[in-house]
Design a protein around this motif. Structure first.
Motif, short mmCIF file in Angstrom:
data_model
loop_
_atom_site.label_atom_id
_atom_site.label_comp_id
_atom_site.label_asym_id
_atom_site.label_seq_id
_atom_site.Cartn_x
_atom_site.Cartn_y
_atom_site.Cartn_z
N ALA A 123 0.81 -1.22 0.00
CA ALA A 123 0.00 0.00 0.00
C ALA A 123 0.84 1.27 0.00
CB ALA A 123 -0.96 0.00 1.19
N MET A 124 1.98 1.26 0.68
CA MET A 124 2.78 2.47 0.81
C MET A 124 3.90 2.55 -0.22
SD MET A 124 1.16 3.92 3.15
CE MET A 124 2.25 5.33 3.36
N ARG A 125 3.97 1.58 -1.11
CA ARG A 125 5.04 1.56 -2.10
C ARG A 125 4.72 2.47 -3.27
NH1 ARG A 125 8.08 -3.28 -2.16
NH2 ARG A 125 8.97 -2.62 -4.15
N ALA A 126 5.78 3.10 -3.81
CA ALA A 126 5.61 3.90 -5.03
C ALA A 126 5.46 2.97 -6.23
CB ALA A 126 6.83 4.80 -5.23
N GLY A 127 4.82 3.48 -7.26
CA GLY A 127 4.66 2.69 -8.48
C GLY A 127 4.06 3.54 -9.58
N HIS A 128 4.02 2.95 -10.77
CA HIS A 128 3.37 3.58 -11.91
C HIS A 128 2.53 2.53 -12.62
CE1 HIS A 128 4.99 7.61 -11.75
NE2 HIS A 128 6.22 7.13 -11.55
N ASP A 129 1.82 2.98 -13.65
CA ASP A 129 0.93 2.11 -14.41
C ASP A 129 1.55 0.75 -14.70
OD1 ASP A 129 0.07 0.99 -17.15
OD2 ASP A 129 -1.51 2.46 -16.81
N ILE A 130 2.78 0.74 -15.19
CA ILE A 130 3.42 -0.51 -15.59
C ILE A 130 3.55 -1.49 -14.43
CG2 ILE A 130 5.81 0.27 -15.21
CD1 ILE A 130 6.52 -1.19 -17.85
N ASN A 131 3.76 -0.96 -13.22
CA ASN A 131 3.88 -1.82 -12.04
C ASN A 131 2.54 -2.41 -11.63
OD1 ASN A 131 5.79 0.92 -11.22
ND2 ASN A 131 6.79 -1.05 -11.58
N TYR A 132 1.50 -1.60 -11.71
CA TYR A 132 0.18 -2.05 -11.28
C TYR A 132 -0.37 -3.12 -12.24
CZ TYR A 132 0.85 2.45 -9.00
OH TYR A 132 1.38 3.51 -8.31
N ILE A 133 -0.21 -2.88 -13.55
CA ILE A 133 -0.75 -3.87 -14.49
C ILE A 133 0.12 -5.12 -14.53
CG2 ILE A 133 -1.85 -2.05 -15.83
CD1 ILE A 133 0.19 -2.48 -18.04
N ALA A 134 1.37 -5.00 -14.06
CA ALA A 134 2.21 -6.20 -13.95
C ALA A 134 1.64 -7.15 -12.89
CB ALA A 134 3.64 -5.81 -13.59
N LEU A 135 1.12 -6.58 -11.80
CA LEU A 135 0.60 -7.40 -10.71
C LEU A 135 -0.79 -7.96 -11.00
CD1 LEU A 135 1.66 -5.76 -7.33
CD2 LEU A 135 2.77 -7.55 -8.65
N SER A 136 -1.51 -7.37 -11.95
CA SER A 136 -2.87 -7.83 -12.23
C SER A 136 -2.91 -8.93 -13.29
CB SER A 136 -3.73 -6.65 -12.70
OG SER A 136 -3.36 -6.25 -14.01
N GLY A 137 -1.79 -9.20 -13.92
CA GLY A 137 -1.77 -10.18 -15.01
C GLY A 137 -2.00 -9.56 -16.38
N ALA A 138 -2.36 -8.27 -16.41
CA ALA A 138 -2.66 -7.65 -17.70
C ALA A 138 -1.40 -7.48 -18.54
CB ALA A 138 -3.34 -6.29 -17.48
N LEU A 139 -0.33 -6.97 -17.95
CA LEU A 139 0.89 -6.72 -18.71
C LEU A 139 1.47 -8.01 -19.26
CD1 LEU A 139 3.05 -4.77 -19.73
CD2 LEU A 139 4.21 -5.01 -17.51
N GLY A 140 1.45 -9.05 -18.47
CA GLY A 140 2.01 -10.33 -18.90
C GLY A 140 1.29 -10.93 -20.09
N ALA A 141 0.08 -10.46 -20.37
CA ALA A 141 -0.71 -11.01 -21.48
C ALA A 141 -0.55 -10.21 -22.76
CB ALA A 141 -2.18 -11.05 -21.08
N ILE A 142 0.18 -9.11 -22.71
CA ILE A 142 0.26 -8.21 -23.86
C ILE A 142 1.65 -8.25 -24.47
CG2 ILE A 142 0.00 -5.83 -24.65
CD1 ILE A 142 -1.90 -5.41 -22.26
#
Length: 380
Positions: A123-142
């Protein structure tokens, strides 16, 4: 400011941020809500984004100054919703605890936008779009087969799974508040929002109709009948001929019927040769020549337009799907469309602080109060 659209009469206070929160605010403003953006003093000389920041009113306030925080709390007392995109706990430290604000304004909806959510190990970690979609499985599918995942701009996390989901959540909570009399906190996290956008793909995976290997599926560029192809002029055409009847039309217009077995469309073993035939055919003519050849044919084939081409496309022009402002910036028009309460063309993006005096006056500050706040640097 009187709004035009289905959200006319709704007031939203946007605590200035980047990416998803401004997008959520833009969507609400496009639909007629009065959105007041609170800029920080450091933003005073910032150049507004002509598209993303459109449709707002703006005041500059030092939230760390007690008088400044009081000004914004008084503004929030008049609002239906607040949007903020700070890390968890920052709004509270600035004096904007949603529980306390709700005591002053029981119907208030407090929309919170983060990457990882308000709690949890990250929750307290910094991140950007690429980090968030990496954790959701979305980035890995594209991405292409055998290649690293391809970042899809910042559309999936910041905007689709972030700002749009925040806007939806806030609207749902405002509707509930008007029915029940009580507001609530909306916790929108981009990891979860981008995961939600993957619902169909997760469902296909559960059915055994999708593989986790990039570039091997129908919708990820694995199938030659769902991909883009370069033309003789270096421009591209997009092909989405999934259904058999559209696939048959594609093959016919390309002139490759003698090399393609229509019955074997879904057989991956035929895809390499099929792709080669399609690629070679598209290279025989320019993009505009292919547009003409496919004209009037349902083959799900369209030109791949660049951003500077969208205005002149006949369909976009007919529906006025895009427009240019007085400075020449290209805007996507407000969407969706409403027949009874149509949205008006958005107002230009405000310079930070453009409406400070007017908003303070509306809140009941006298001219002397306003000059005092300006003189002390509490507002700008």
């Amino acid at each position: 400011m009187v709004g035009h659209g289905p959200l006319a009469g709704v007031r939203v206070v946007e605590l200035g941020g980047i990416g998803p929160v401004p997008f959520a605010a833009m969507l609400l403003a496009d639909l007629g809500a009065e959105v007041i953006r609170v800029h920080r003093p450091a933003d005073r000389d910032a150049r507004p984004n002509p598209v993303l920041d459109r449709g707002r009113r703006s005041l500059v306030v030092d939230l760390k100054n007690p008088r400044g925080a009081a000004v914004v709390r008084a503004l929030i007392d008049t609002a239906d919703a607040v949007l903020e995109g700070f890390r968890p706990g920052v709004a509270e430290r600035l004096g904007f605890d949603p529980v306390t604000l709700a005591e002053r304004n029981p119907r208030l909806v407090f929309g919170r936008m983060t990457g990882f959510g308000q709690d949890g190990p990250l929750a307290m970690r910094a991140g950007h779009d690429i980090n968030y979609i990496a954790l959701s499985g979305a980035l890995g599918a594209i991405g292409r087969a055998g290649q690293p995942p391809t970042p899809p701009l910042n559309l999936v996390g910041d905007f689709g799974g972030g700002g749009m989901l925040l806007a939806l959540g806030v609207l749902a909570a405002v509707l509930n508040a008007r029915a029940s009399g009580g507001g609530q906190v909306v916790d929108a996290a981009m990891v979860e929002g981008s995961g939600l956008l993957m619902s169909m793909i997760y469902g296909r995976y559960a059915q055994g109709a999708w593989t986790v290997n990039r570039g091997e599926n129908v919708l990820d560029g694995g199938a030659p009948f769902y991909d883009t192809y370069e033309c003789a002029d270096g421009k591209h055409m997009a092909v989405g001929a999934i259904e058999p009847q559209f696939f048959a039309n594609l093959v016919a217009v390309l002139g490759v019927a003698g090399r393609i077995d229509l019955a074997a469309q879904r057989d991956p073993a035929t895809w390499p040769a099929m792709r080669e035939s399609f690629a070679k055919a598209f290279m025989d003519a320019t993009r505009e020549e292919w547009v003409e050849r496919f004209s009037g044919t349902d083959a799900c084939v369209t030109p791949v337009l660049t951003m500077d081409e969208v205005l002149s496309h006949p369909h976009n022009a007919s529906r006025k799907s895009f427009f240019t402002d007085s400075e020449g910036a290209i805007h996507p028009a407000p969407a969706p469309r409403f027949d009874a309460t149509p949205s008006s063309r958005p107002r230009p993006a405000p310079a930070p602080g453009r409406d400070t005096r007017a908003i303070l006056s509306e809140l009941g500050h006298t001219p002397e109060d306003i000059e005092s706040l300006l003189g002390e640097g509490v507002v700008r």
